[in-house]
Write a protein that holds these residues in place. Sequence first.
Motif, short mmCIF file in Angstrom:
data_model
loop_
_atom_site.label_atom_id
_atom_site.label_comp_id
_atom_site.label_asym_id
_atom_site.label_seq_id
_atom_site.Cartn_x
_atom_site.Cartn_y
_atom_site.Cartn_z
N ALA A 288 -8.95 3.17 34.00
CA ALA A 288 -9.82 4.08 32.99
C ALA A 288 -9.81 5.73 33.56
N THR A 289 -9.25 5.71 34.60
CA THR A 289 -9.20 7.36 35.32
C THR A 289 -8.30 8.06 34.84
N VAL A 290 -8.69 9.36 34.72
CA VAL A 290 -7.64 10.46 34.10
C VAL A 290 -7.71 11.72 35.06
N CYS A 291 -6.49 12.19 35.41
CA CYS A 291 -6.33 13.37 36.32
C CYS A 291 -5.65 14.68 35.61
N LEU A 292 -6.42 15.63 35.83
CA LEU A 292 -5.88 16.88 35.07
C LEU A 292 -5.17 17.58 36.33
N SER A 293 -3.81 17.63 36.44
CA SER A 293 -2.87 18.25 37.43
C SER A 293 -2.91 19.84 36.98
N SER A 294 -3.67 20.45 37.65
CA SER A 294 -3.77 22.06 37.29
C SER A 294 -2.80 22.91 38.25
N ASP A 295 -2.11 23.32 37.98
CA ASP A 295 -0.99 24.28 38.60
C ASP A 295 -0.55 25.49 37.71
N THR A 296 -0.37 26.44 38.46
CA THR A 296 0.19 27.62 37.66
C THR A 296 1.55 27.33 36.70
N GLY A 297 1.60 28.09 35.49
CA GLY A 297 2.99 27.95 34.83
C GLY A 297 3.42 29.30 34.55
N HIS A 298 4.55 29.54 33.67
CA HIS A 298 5.31 30.76 33.56
C HIS A 298 4.76 31.26 32.10
N ALA A 299 4.12 32.36 32.31
CA ALA A 299 3.95 33.15 31.02
C ALA A 299 5.16 33.77 30.43
N VAL A 300 5.27 34.12 29.23
CA VAL A 300 6.72 34.62 28.71
C VAL A 300 6.79 36.07 29.38
N HIS A 301 7.85 36.35 29.95
CA HIS A 301 8.27 37.67 30.69
C HIS A 301 8.93 38.56 29.64
N PRO A 302 8.28 39.60 29.34
CA PRO A 302 8.78 40.77 28.35
C PRO A 302 10.22 41.22 28.71
N ASN A 303 10.62 40.96 30.02
CA ASN A 303 11.97 41.79 30.21
C ASN A 303 13.12 40.57 30.17
N TYR A 304 12.49 39.18 30.22
CA TYR A 304 13.52 38.08 30.29
C TYR A 304 13.30 37.18 29.35
N ALA A 305 12.75 37.64 28.21
CA ALA A 305 12.28 36.39 27.25
C ALA A 305 13.14 35.28 26.85
N GLU A 306 14.46 35.77 27.21
CA GLU A 306 15.51 34.51 26.88
C GLU A 306 15.55 33.58 27.74
N ARG A 307 14.96 33.91 28.72
CA ARG A 307 14.91 32.70 29.88
C ARG A 307 13.88 31.58 29.40
N HIS A 308 13.05 31.84 28.49
CA HIS A 308 11.85 31.08 28.00
C HIS A 308 12.43 30.15 26.83
N ASP A 309 11.76 29.04 26.60
CA ASP A 309 11.96 28.38 25.27
C ASP A 309 11.69 29.28 24.27
N PRO A 310 12.45 29.18 23.04
CA PRO A 310 12.31 30.24 21.91
C PRO A 310 11.09 29.98 21.15
N THR A 311 10.53 28.70 21.21
CA THR A 311 9.31 28.41 20.19
C THR A 311 8.03 28.48 21.20
N HIS A 312 8.00 28.46 22.48
CA HIS A 312 7.03 28.29 23.35
C HIS A 312 7.05 29.46 24.25
N HIS A 313 6.19 30.28 23.79
CA HIS A 313 5.96 31.70 24.65
C HIS A 313 4.41 31.68 25.09
N PRO A 314 4.00 30.91 26.22
CA PRO A 314 2.77 31.08 26.65
C PRO A 314 2.37 32.62 27.03
N ARG A 315 1.20 33.19 26.73
CA ARG A 315 0.64 34.47 26.87
C ARG A 315 -0.46 34.40 27.92
#
Length: 432
Positions: free
Chosen positions: A307-334
């Motif tokens: 019944a245990t749950v773990c949130l594994s918290s680590d940094t991720g990639h925000a959409v980069h304004p100069n390299y937006a094409e490197r990100h998924d086109p429908t997922h742009h975390p800000r």
Amino acid sequence: MSEPPRFDRGHTDDLMSFLATSPTPYHAVANAAERLEKAGFRQVAETDAWDGTTGGKYVLRGGAIIAWYVPEGAPAHTPFRIVGAHTDSPTLRVKPRPDSGAHGWRQVAVEIYGGPLLNSWLDRDLGLAGRLSLRDGTTRLVDVDRPLLRVPQLAIHLDRSVNADGLKLDKQRHMQPVWGMGDDVRDGDLIAFLEETAGLPSGEVTGWDLMVHPVEPPAYLGRDRELVAGPRMDNLLSVHAGTAALAAVAGQGSALSHIPVLAAFDHEENGSQSDTGADGPLLGGVLERSVFARGGSYEDRARAFAATVCLSSDTGHAVHPNYAERHDPTHHPRVDGGPILKVNVNNRYATDGSGRAVFAAACEKAGVPFQTFVSNNAMPCGTTIGPITAARHGIRTVDIGVAILSMHSARELCGAKDPYLLANALVAFLED
């Protein structure tokens, strides 16, 4: 109705202090322990017999800390709610024979740890910190938090093509920092300097785990100070948020239906396979001993883990304004859009639909927005301690974090709101 936020801009101010005073994993866990001690937690030794008393406890091992709070009257089969994170960051670490040099320069021999953006370490004022092992078997933390070393870049006059063809760095030849002048390089000079700095007798240090760090302090950035620039956000941002959240929920005592846990591991950046890494036995051993210390059986342990749950918290990639094409086109975390839920169907992240529901409920309860991150299909996806934790312990695990820019740089960038939005979400998760 969701509860009001527990943390605000003051949490981000404290994060900046935490980053500045945590140049190594060893310093980070010492700082986390100090904050937990103020909240009533006490350290327990792994070599001692554990009792079933209630309250907050923690274990320190090297650059890792496991902390948990047992509510009064908690049955042995009480499940855990875990916030997982890691304390290490990509850097340059000192070799066993550190004293080197050539052509009138005194240098320190370093090895590349993890996957740093090497160019971000060039022409930057660097300090030196870590753990010294002494003759009597004890350890001492040391931090030379002043400009001591520098990795000098080659002048453009001697590499005219660098801007056109790109900078190419050889990890062995080009990344060795200088720290003085002289042709009389002697073995033991660096350690003798650190012994003097730490106030230790000559010859007292017999082992060391040392790494360099930028001495420029974290700072607010932007027109309205809406951004934070600083070192080691990957992943001390999550360690700090998890520590603050655990200390906050511990004050609720018997109102908790789970046992809240912070698990901050070392060595995530190079695979987690160590006695202090997520792929080691540390977390499982601590959780099991907590069950057995309260009179539990193996059956109680199995019920608790199921019944245990773990949130594994680590940094991720925000959409980069100069390299937006490197990100998924429908997922742009800000940045400042709230924590991110990290998803990868090939199990580079551990999140599935049921895990998403757990995190969505916590964010809704905290009144915190959240975003979703997936990698561009044409690019490889990173990973975290999440899949390791799920596979090693059979624990349902969800990968989350904060979106940043310049990940693995010597100096990273996040929004000023996201650290406390994450901490508020973690409080809601731990108290559910």
